[in-house]
Design a protein around this motif. Structure first.
Motif, short mmCIF file in Angstrom:
data_model
loop_
_atom_site.label_atom_id
_atom_site.label_comp_id
_atom_site.label_asym_id
_atom_site.label_seq_id
_atom_site.Cartn_x
_atom_site.Cartn_y
_atom_site.Cartn_z
N UNK A 1 -0.04 -0.12 -12.68
CA UNK A 1 0.05 -0.14 -11.23
C UNK A 1 -0.66 1.09 -10.65
N UNK A 2 -1.51 0.85 -9.67
CA UNK A 2 -2.27 1.94 -9.06
C UNK A 2 -1.34 2.85 -8.27
N UNK A 3 -1.62 4.16 -8.26
CA UNK A 3 -0.78 5.08 -7.49
C UNK A 3 -0.87 4.78 -6.00
N UNK A 4 0.21 5.04 -5.29
CA UNK A 4 0.25 4.77 -3.86
C UNK A 4 -0.73 5.67 -3.12
N UNK A 5 -1.37 5.12 -2.10
CA UNK A 5 -2.28 5.91 -1.28
C UNK A 5 -1.48 6.76 -0.30
N UNK A 6 -2.18 7.70 0.35
CA UNK A 6 -1.52 8.54 1.34
C UNK A 6 -0.97 7.69 2.49
N UNK A 7 -1.73 6.67 2.88
CA UNK A 7 -1.28 5.78 3.97
C UNK A 7 -0.02 5.03 3.56
N UNK A 8 0.01 4.54 2.32
CA UNK A 8 1.18 3.81 1.83
C UNK A 8 2.40 4.72 1.78
N UNK A 9 2.18 5.95 1.34
CA UNK A 9 3.29 6.91 1.29
C UNK A 9 3.81 7.23 2.69
N UNK A 10 2.89 7.39 3.63
CA UNK A 10 3.28 7.69 5.01
C UNK A 10 4.09 6.54 5.60
N UNK A 11 3.64 5.31 5.35
CA UNK A 11 4.35 4.13 5.85
C UNK A 11 5.73 4.02 5.22
N UNK A 12 5.81 4.22 3.90
CA UNK A 12 7.09 4.09 3.20
C UNK A 12 8.09 5.14 3.69
N UNK A 13 7.61 6.34 3.93
CA UNK A 13 8.48 7.41 4.43
C UNK A 13 9.00 7.07 5.83
N UNK A 14 8.11 6.58 6.66
CA UNK A 14 8.49 6.23 8.03
C UNK A 14 9.51 5.10 8.03
N UNK A 15 9.25 4.06 7.24
CA UNK A 15 10.15 2.91 7.18
C UNK A 15 11.52 3.35 6.67
N UNK A 179 -6.69 1.15 15.28
CA UNK A 179 -7.54 2.20 14.73
C UNK A 179 -7.02 3.58 15.14
N UNK A 180 -6.64 3.73 16.40
CA UNK A 180 -6.09 5.00 16.87
C UNK A 180 -4.79 5.34 16.14
N UNK A 181 -3.95 4.33 15.93
CA UNK A 181 -2.68 4.56 15.23
C UNK A 181 -2.91 5.01 13.80
N UNK A 182 -3.86 4.40 13.12
CA UNK A 182 -4.12 4.79 11.73
C UNK A 182 -4.64 6.23 11.65
N UNK A 183 -5.38 6.64 12.68
CA UNK A 183 -5.87 8.02 12.70
C UNK A 183 -4.74 9.02 12.91
#
Length: 287
Positions: A1-15, A179-183
């Motif tokens: 399994x590939x390591x989680x990306x920074x975006x995935x980590x940010x989303x998981x933390x927020x959720x 796009x703004x949100x992802x930034x």
């Protein structure tokens, strides 16, 4: 399994933060449980609603409004469900309960929580209107999908208000909202809403609309027509000045318009008919 990306980590933390302090009222989640269970019926929904007297009263007030043209006043939930049907009462109950998330007004020009609420209800009304005219059998599901499609935005506002203020400050850049949100956050309101909807067991068609209403061109699942209805409704409402964040940043969803076989004239007529639909359903905005 590939390591989680920074975006995935940010989303998981927020959720995880949202999960720890549930924003959606518990009664709304119970109503969704009934809606998800194919073995549930009118009695189950009635039992859930009767645990919240204030919510029941608000539903009955809406049922007796001019929108439904009842000849004799409906005085209890059993009568209401018999008159309007399970799905309409489900939608009224969810509208009334979810509205609690928007009671505290917060203004960051041009954004208002009350403006976002008006957008959600209007998109629900418009999505149902489009679904009826296609015609789709599950047009009440289109209302629910429209009502909840931008649930991620209110969660961004409530759980990361400082960064949300930064996001609103960037709206004048004219770039798409996602796009703004992802930034700013590392993820967008569609990704956040989809993950929350999955963890809270929203119906599949609602989850699909939340995830794909801005870009459903690659979607190949069974809920494609619901997604298209919500995307077109989102466009129409935004063009008519009922936008989610106070600016119309919605890109024209040609994939949805073409998929529903709508002409330019159809869009104009739907936009015109929205006025009377909103007037007929004005009680929904006040629940």
């Amino acid at each position: 399994m590939a390591p989680a990306t920074a975006a995935e980590n940010a989303l998981d933390t927020f959720v995880g933060r949202v999960q720890d302090i549930s924003t959606i009222p518990a009664i709304a989640l119970k109503v969704l449980d009934v809606a998800n269970d194919p073995n549930s019926g009118a009695a189950d929904l009635k039992d859930v609603l009767e645990t919240d007297a204030a919510l029941s009263a608000r539903v009955l007030r809406c049922v007796n409004s001019s929108a439904y043209a009842v000849r004799t006043k409906i005085t209890n939930l059993q009568q209401a469900i018999a008159y309007l049907g399970l799905k309409q009462i489900r939608n009224l109950a969810l509208t009334a309960s979810v509205s609690e998330m928007f009671r505290t007004e917060v203004g960051i020009d041009p954004y208002r929580r009350t403006g976002l609420w008006r957008h959600l209800v209007a998109v629900g009304i418009c999505a149902r209107l489009i679904a009826k005219r296609r015609p789709l059998a599950n047009f009440e599901d289109a209302f629910l999908a429209g009502l909840l499609h931008d649930i991620g935005i209110i969660l961004l506002d409530q759980y990361s208000h400082r960064h949300f203020r930064e996001l609103i400050g960037r709206l004048d850049q004219g770039r798409p909202l996602c796009e703004l949100e992802r930034n700013v956050f590392g993820f967008d309101h569609c990704q956040l809403g989809e993950e929350i909807a999955r963890r809270w067991s929203f119906p599949e068609n609602v989850r699909a609309a939340i995830a794909h209403h801005h870009n459903g061109v690659m979607y190949r699942g069974e809920e494609v027509d619901i997604i298209r209805c919500v995307a077109v409704a989102n466009l129409i409402c935004s063009l008519r000045g009922i936008s989610s964040v106070g600016r119309n940043l919605v890109q024209i969803p040609l994939w949805a318009i073409q998929g529903l076989e709508l002409t330019k004239t159809d869009i104009v007529v739907l936009a015109q008919d929205m006025d009377s639909e909103i007037q007929d359903n004005r009680a929904l905005f006040e629940l």
